[in-house]
Design a protein around this motif. Structure first.
Motif, short mmCIF file in Angstrom:
data_model
loop_
_atom_site.label_atom_id
_atom_site.label_comp_id
_atom_site.label_asym_id
_atom_site.label_seq_id
_atom_site.Cartn_x
_atom_site.Cartn_y
_atom_site.Cartn_z
N GLY A 1 0.78 -1.22 0.00
CA GLY A 1 0.00 0.00 0.00
C GLY A 1 0.82 1.28 0.00
O GLY A 1 0.25 2.38 0.01
N GLN A 2 2.15 1.17 0.01
CA GLN A 2 2.98 2.39 -0.04
C GLN A 2 2.85 3.06 -1.41
O GLN A 2 2.66 2.40 -2.43
CB GLN A 2 4.44 2.04 0.22
N ASP A 3 2.99 4.38 -1.41
CA ASP A 3 2.94 5.11 -2.68
C ASP A 3 4.13 4.75 -3.56
O ASP A 3 4.02 4.71 -4.78
CB ASP A 3 2.95 6.62 -2.42
N ALA A 4 5.28 4.51 -2.94
CA ALA A 4 6.48 4.19 -3.71
C ALA A 4 7.46 3.44 -2.82
O ALA A 4 7.43 3.56 -1.59
CB ALA A 4 7.13 5.46 -4.25
N VAL A 5 8.31 2.66 -3.47
CA VAL A 5 9.44 2.01 -2.80
C VAL A 5 10.71 2.66 -3.37
O VAL A 5 10.80 2.89 -4.58
CB VAL A 5 9.44 0.49 -3.07
N TYR A 6 11.67 2.94 -2.51
CA TYR A 6 12.93 3.54 -2.95
C TYR A 6 14.04 2.50 -2.92
O TYR A 6 14.15 1.73 -1.97
CB TYR A 6 13.30 4.73 -2.07
#
Length: 208
Positions: free
Chosen positions: A97-102
């Motif tokens: 559910g995170q907006d993005a993974v870095y």
């Protein structure tokens, strides 16, 4: 082994991106085979539907390699954080559910990994990752193959591959004699190890 052109490989990657959920495509091969170039071109042809996450971002920092006594063979399997790479692949498969993974990247000018360099938005259907050791079946590398939906092994003419490696090392600051010794020693030992696992790939290709 198939001799194939870039357009056909891009079509195959598009097929992966068209599936449901997040897919991860791996591009493996020995040092100097052209993995990073191929991966970047595949991502470019997918028009915003793919992001490149290189395995090289998990190089251990130079200071840590010195502490461990491994700086003289940087690029060998135990000079990476393989468990950290596998953990990132798990996050990429299920971002929760995170907006993005870095993800980290590797800066060749600095010869160091740089954290948080690559943003992978949640709506990207395909992650392309490339590196030497995606097919290794031992130690902390063993889980990686199972986290990839498909792996291509990129073959290259050995003479061309060695010349590319020497030129790359020279371009980033090594004197040519040093670069030649490094390639024929460390890089070629790693290449022989990588070649032993090529049969675990879904596709073995040489670019036309």
């Amino acid at each position: 082994m198939e001799t194939i052109d870039l357009a056909a490989l891009a079509d195959r990657a598009r097929g992966l991106a068209a599936g449901s959920g997040r897919r991860i495509l791996g591009i493996a091969g020995p040092p100097g085979a052209g993995k990073s170039t191929l991966a970047a071109r595949i991502v470019e042809r997918l028009d915003g539907r793919a992001v490149l996450v290189p395995m090289d971002g998990f190089h251990l920092a130079g200071a840590e390699l010195e502490r461990l006594g491994r700086a003289g063979r940087k690029g060998a399997p135990d000079t990476f954080d393989a468990a950290g790479y596998a953990a990132l692949l798990r996050r990429l498969r299920d971002p929760g559910g995170q907006d993005a993974v870095y993800a980290p990247a590797f800066d060749r000018a600095l010869e160091e990994p740089v954290a948080g360099s690559v943003r992978v938005p949640a709506d990207i259907p395909l992650v392309v990752t490339e590196g030497n050791y995606l097919l290794l079946d031992e130690g902390p590398w063993a889980p990686v193959r199972g986290l990839l939906d498909e792996v291509w092994f990129l073959d290259a003419d050995p003479g061309l591959r060695v010349r590319r490696l020497v030129d790359r090392h020279v371009r980033f600051g090594k004197p040519r004699p040093h670069a030649e010794r490094w390639v024929t020693g460390s890089d070629e030992r790693n290449a022989r190890l990588v070649e032993q696992h090529r049969d675990r790939a879904d596709l073995v290709v040489r670019l036309r």
